[in-house]
Design a protein around this motif. Structure first.
Motif, mmCIF file in Angstrom:
data_model
loop_
_atom_site.group_PDB
_atom_site.id
_atom_site.type_symbol
_atom_site.label_atom_id
_atom_site.label_comp_id
_atom_site.label_asym_id
_atom_site.label_seq_id
_atom_site.Cartn_x
_atom_site.Cartn_y
_atom_site.Cartn_z
ATOM 1 N N UNK A 101 0.846 -1.200 0.000
ATOM 2 C CA UNK A 101 0.000 0.000 0.000
ATOM 3 C C UNK A 101 0.882 1.251 0.000
ATOM 4 N N UNK A 102 1.893 1.251 0.843
ATOM 5 C CA UNK A 102 2.807 2.395 0.905
ATOM 6 C C UNK A 102 3.478 2.617 -0.442
ATOM 7 N N UNK A 103 3.929 1.551 -1.074
ATOM 8 C CA UNK A 103 4.561 1.642 -2.388
ATOM 9 C C UNK A 103 3.648 2.353 -3.388
ATOM 10 N N UNK A 104 2.385 1.943 -3.431
ATOM 11 C CA UNK A 104 1.442 2.533 -4.388
ATOM 12 C C UNK A 104 1.149 4.001 -4.077
ATOM 13 N N UNK A 105 1.014 4.336 -2.799
ATOM 14 C CA UNK A 105 0.755 5.731 -2.430
ATOM 15 C C UNK A 105 1.966 6.593 -2.776
ATOM 16 N N UNK A 117 4.278 10.887 -8.829
ATOM 17 C CA UNK A 117 3.726 11.339 -10.108
ATOM 18 C C UNK A 117 3.248 12.785 -10.025
ATOM 19 N N UNK A 118 2.901 13.220 -8.827
ATOM 20 C CA UNK A 118 2.439 14.592 -8.603
ATOM 21 C C UNK A 118 3.538 15.500 -8.058
ATOM 22 N N UNK A 119 4.736 14.964 -7.881
ATOM 23 C CA UNK A 119 5.848 15.778 -7.392
ATOM 24 C C UNK A 119 5.757 16.145 -5.921
ATOM 25 N N UNK A 120 5.084 15.343 -5.142
ATOM 26 C CA UNK A 120 4.890 15.634 -3.718
ATOM 27 C C UNK A 120 5.997 15.011 -2.875
ATOM 28 N N UNK A 121 7.192 15.566 -2.981
ATOM 29 C CA UNK A 121 8.382 15.018 -2.332
ATOM 30 C C UNK A 121 8.262 15.031 -0.808
ATOM 31 N N UNK A 122 7.730 16.067 -0.248
ATOM 32 C CA UNK A 122 7.631 16.145 1.225
ATOM 33 C C UNK A 122 6.745 15.034 1.781
ATOM 34 N N UNK A 123 5.638 14.769 1.125
ATOM 35 C CA UNK A 123 4.751 13.695 1.585
ATOM 36 C C UNK A 123 5.439 12.339 1.462
ATOM 37 N N UNK A 124 6.225 12.166 0.397
ATOM 38 C CA UNK A 124 6.981 10.920 0.227
ATOM 39 C C UNK A 124 7.972 10.756 1.369
ATOM 40 N N UNK A 125 8.632 11.846 1.745
ATOM 41 C CA UNK A 125 9.595 11.791 2.854
ATOM 42 C C UNK A 125 8.913 11.414 4.165
ATOM 43 N N UNK A 126 7.695 11.882 4.365
ATOM 44 C CA UNK A 126 6.957 11.514 5.577
ATOM 45 C C UNK A 126 6.742 10.005 5.646
ATOM 46 N N UNK A 127 6.485 9.400 4.508
ATOM 47 C CA UNK A 127 6.229 7.961 4.489
ATOM 48 C C UNK A 127 7.508 7.135 4.480
ATOM 49 N N UNK A 128 8.641 7.772 4.218
ATOM 50 C CA UNK A 128 9.917 7.045 4.169
ATOM 51 C C UNK A 128 10.349 6.561 5.551
ATOM 52 N N UNK A 129 10.051 7.348 6.564
ATOM 53 C CA UNK A 129 10.350 6.937 7.944
ATOM 54 C C UNK A 129 9.222 6.006 8.394
ATOM 55 N N UNK A 130 9.278 5.530 9.596
ATOM 56 C CA UNK A 130 8.209 4.674 10.115
ATOM 57 C C UNK A 130 6.960 5.535 10.345
ATOM 58 N N UNK A 131 6.039 5.540 9.386
ATOM 59 C CA UNK A 131 4.876 6.420 9.498
ATOM 60 C C UNK A 131 3.900 5.977 10.588
ATOM 61 N N UNK A 132 3.390 6.952 11.290
ATOM 62 C CA UNK A 132 2.398 6.716 12.335
ATOM 63 C C UNK A 132 1.004 6.980 11.769
ATOM 64 N N UNK A 133 -0.013 6.754 12.568
ATOM 65 C CA UNK A 133 -1.384 7.070 12.155
ATOM 66 C C UNK A 133 -1.499 8.550 11.826
ATOM 67 N N UNK A 134 -0.847 9.396 12.614
ATOM 68 C CA UNK A 134 -0.891 10.842 12.359
ATOM 69 C C UNK A 134 -0.238 11.180 11.017
#
Length: 96
Positions: free
Chosen positions: A5-9, A15-32
């Motif tokens: 799921x993380x891979x697909x998101x 594809x949208x150039x949202x690098x900051x959001x990708x970085x958030x998911x690169x670490x151990x993402x929490x529910x928040x």
């Protein structure tokens, strides 16, 4: 299932150039974290890639609630597949 799921998101965010959001998911993402990424997905422009904006938002919300299997099912339905087919297809894509 969460890794797929993380891979697909991440792929959709890239594809949208949202690098900051990708970085958030690169670490151990929490529910928040997943909730923040859902907000980010809600602001995506026109579709690029396989998934609609509303689908990505729902997927992130489900993961934030601790329901990654349900999130995978939502992605599978969007692709016209069963969850097992989607997971197999995504695993092949990750391995390529």
């Amino acid at each position: 299932m969460i890794a797929l799921v993380t891979y697909e998101v991440v792929k959709a965010l890239r594809a949208h150039g949202r690098v900051c959001a990708i970085e958030l998911l690169a670490a151990a993402p929490t529910a928040a974290t997943w909730s923040l990424v859902a907000v980010e997905c809600a602001s995506l422009g026109t579709a690029r890639g396989h998934y609609r904006r509303s689908t990505l938002v729902r997927v992130c919300e489900l993961v934030a609630l601790g329901l990654p299997d349900d999130a995978a099912h939502v992605l599978a339905v969007e692709c016209g597949m069963t969850a097992v087919e989607w997971a197999d297809d995504t695993r092949r894509e990750v391995a390529a």
